[in-house]
Design a protein around this motif. Structure first.
Motif, mmCIF file in Angstrom:
data_model
loop_
_atom_site.group_PDB
_atom_site.id
_atom_site.type_symbol
_atom_site.label_atom_id
_atom_site.label_comp_id
_atom_site.label_asym_id
_atom_site.label_seq_id
_atom_site.Cartn_x
_atom_site.Cartn_y
_atom_site.Cartn_z
ATOM 1 N N ASP A 275 0.838 -1.206 0.000
ATOM 2 C CA ASP A 275 0.000 0.000 0.000
ATOM 3 C C ASP A 275 0.873 1.256 0.000
ATOM 4 O OD1 ASP A 275 -2.279 -1.536 0.078
ATOM 5 O OD2 ASP A 275 -2.516 -1.400 2.245
ATOM 6 N N TYR A 276 1.897 1.236 0.820
ATOM 7 C CA TYR A 276 2.807 2.375 0.945
ATOM 8 C C TYR A 276 3.519 2.657 -0.375
ATOM 9 C CZ TYR A 276 6.867 4.994 2.784
ATOM 10 O OH TYR A 276 7.836 5.920 3.028
ATOM 11 N N ARG A 277 4.013 1.607 -1.004
ATOM 12 C CA ARG A 277 4.728 1.765 -2.269
ATOM 13 C C ARG A 277 3.771 2.111 -3.409
ATOM 14 N NH1 ARG A 277 9.993 0.416 -2.289
ATOM 15 N NH2 ARG A 277 9.969 0.068 -4.538
ATOM 16 N N ARG A 278 2.512 1.684 -3.300
ATOM 17 C CA ARG A 278 1.530 2.066 -4.324
ATOM 18 C C ARG A 278 1.334 3.578 -4.327
ATOM 19 N NH1 ARG A 278 -2.857 0.492 -2.049
ATOM 20 N NH2 ARG A 278 -3.573 2.583 -1.552
ATOM 21 N N ILE A 279 1.288 4.186 -3.152
ATOM 22 C CA ILE A 279 1.145 5.640 -3.063
ATOM 23 C C ILE A 279 2.354 6.330 -3.687
ATOM 24 C CG2 ILE A 279 1.039 7.586 -1.464
ATOM 25 C CD1 ILE A 279 -0.543 5.735 0.428
ATOM 26 N N GLN A 280 3.546 5.800 -3.412
ATOM 27 C CA GLN A 280 4.747 6.357 -4.024
ATOM 28 C C GLN A 280 4.709 6.201 -5.543
ATOM 29 O OE1 GLN A 280 7.533 3.971 -1.664
ATOM 30 N NE2 GLN A 280 8.208 5.835 -0.626
ATOM 31 N N PHE A 281 4.201 5.065 -5.985
ATOM 32 C CA PHE A 281 4.087 4.798 -7.427
ATOM 33 C C PHE A 281 3.160 5.801 -8.091
ATOM 34 C CE2 PHE A 281 1.597 2.625 -10.771
ATOM 35 C CZ PHE A 281 2.606 2.371 -11.687
ATOM 36 N N PHE A 282 2.010 6.053 -7.474
ATOM 37 C CA PHE A 282 1.071 7.035 -8.017
ATOM 38 C C PHE A 282 1.725 8.408 -8.109
ATOM 39 C CE2 PHE A 282 -2.429 4.071 -7.430
ATOM 40 C CZ PHE A 282 -3.316 4.455 -8.413
ATOM 41 N N GLU A 283 2.491 8.766 -7.098
ATOM 42 C CA GLU A 283 3.165 10.061 -7.120
ATOM 43 C C GLU A 283 4.194 10.126 -8.243
ATOM 44 O OE1 GLU A 283 4.779 10.705 -3.262
ATOM 45 O OE2 GLU A 283 2.864 11.354 -2.407
ATOM 46 N N ASP A 284 4.850 9.006 -8.505
ATOM 47 C CA ASP A 284 5.875 8.967 -9.549
ATOM 48 C C ASP A 284 5.289 9.114 -10.949
ATOM 49 O OD1 ASP A 284 7.937 8.701 -7.776
ATOM 50 O OD2 ASP A 284 8.273 6.564 -8.123
ATOM 51 N N HIS B 274 9.779 4.569 -13.690
ATOM 52 C CA HIS B 274 9.620 3.997 -12.356
ATOM 53 C C HIS B 274 10.067 2.536 -12.321
ATOM 54 C CE1 HIS B 274 7.606 3.364 -8.407
ATOM 55 N NE2 HIS B 274 7.361 2.167 -8.901
ATOM 56 N N ILE B 275 9.591 1.724 -13.256
ATOM 57 C CA ILE B 275 9.894 0.293 -13.198
ATOM 58 C C ILE B 275 11.328 -0.004 -13.612
ATOM 59 C CG2 ILE B 275 7.487 -0.379 -13.552
ATOM 60 C CD1 ILE B 275 8.127 -0.993 -16.446
ATOM 61 N N GLN B 276 11.993 0.937 -14.258
ATOM 62 C CA GLN B 276 13.393 0.753 -14.622
ATOM 63 C C GLN B 276 14.326 0.815 -13.419
ATOM 64 O OE1 GLN B 276 14.566 3.532 -17.831
ATOM 65 N NE2 GLN B 276 15.518 1.732 -18.705
ATOM 66 N N LYS B 277 13.902 1.476 -12.366
ATOM 67 C CA LYS B 277 14.760 1.595 -11.192
ATOM 68 C C LYS B 277 14.952 0.211 -10.560
ATOM 69 C CE LYS B 277 13.110 6.284 -10.291
ATOM 70 N NZ LYS B 277 12.346 7.178 -9.391
#
Length: 215
Positions: A74-83, A109-112
């Motif tokens: 959930d936490y990383r999903r929020i970061q993903f949306f921001e990215d 994002h997914i390249q990192k």
């Protein structure tokens, strides 16, 4: 970030800023350990020793190890949306530019390496635990598809395109990156440089928009 993260899988939501900070520290420490050692090799004691605090905090806020992993997602999903959603609320940017930029941000994002590794971890844990797989799917891909579907619906209503089933179209839209995403996840070197990826995404978005014009 601390104010927007809702700890959806928690048993008890932190009431103070310090409580939020403690939870985030646990999430970040657990993520680092899971990625470096593997999920099964990490114990709650390992996480507490790395982050500080006590196992009581994990039980209080997340219930157990699986609950902690869901909260990480959930936490990383929020970061993903921001990215990837930097341009979504910028009304001065046209629809095509928004669609292209979102996919470029997604690709970036997914390249990192850390994000790619986490995607692999998600796949592993989803296969291990159907409940985790369902949680990730419902709170990850489905949510971002719905965001794009809502944008396509508004574009349809304003006459910018013809989209009778926005959710289907959103799924089709994200399929543009499926080959690149899959290669990154399984570790197959990408043959395209960033300029070629930009050309491909631009071309695919143009064909996507062509398919959403009234005949």
């Amino acid at each position: 970030m601390l104010n927007t993260f809702q700890f959806q899988t928690s048993h008890d939501i932190p009431a103070t800023k310090r409580g939020h900070e403690r939870c985030v520290a646990l999430l970040e420490s657990a993520t680092e350990l899971f990625l470096s050692r593997g999920y099964d090799a990490v114990s709650l004691d390992d996480i507490v020793n790395h982050a500080g605090g006590s196992k009581a905090s994990i039980y209080k806020y997340f219930g157990n190890k699986d609950g902690l992993f869901k909260a990480i997602c959930d936490y990383r999903r929020i970061q993903f949306f921001e990215d990837i959603s930097v341009t979504c609320d910028q009304k001065s940017i046209d629809l095509r530019t928004n669609l292209v930029t979102t996919l470029l941000n997604f690709y970036s994002h997914i390249q990192k390496p850390k994000n790619a590794s986490f995607m692999k971890l998600i796949m592993e844990q989803g296969q291990r635990n159907p409940d985790i797989a369902r949680h990730i799917h419902e709170n990850g891909p489905l949510k971002i598809q719905q965001v794009v579907a809502d944008s396509l619906k508004k574009a349809h209503e304003s006459g910018l395109l013809y989209c009778e089933n926005p959710l289907y179209s959103a799924q089709l839209y994200f399929g543009i990156l499926r080959n690149l995403e899959w290669r990154i996840i399984i570790g197959v070197p990408l043959e395209q440089d960033d300029q070629e990826v930009f050309k491909y995404i631009s071309y695919a978005v143009d064909r996507f928009l062509d398919g959403h014009q009234k005949g």
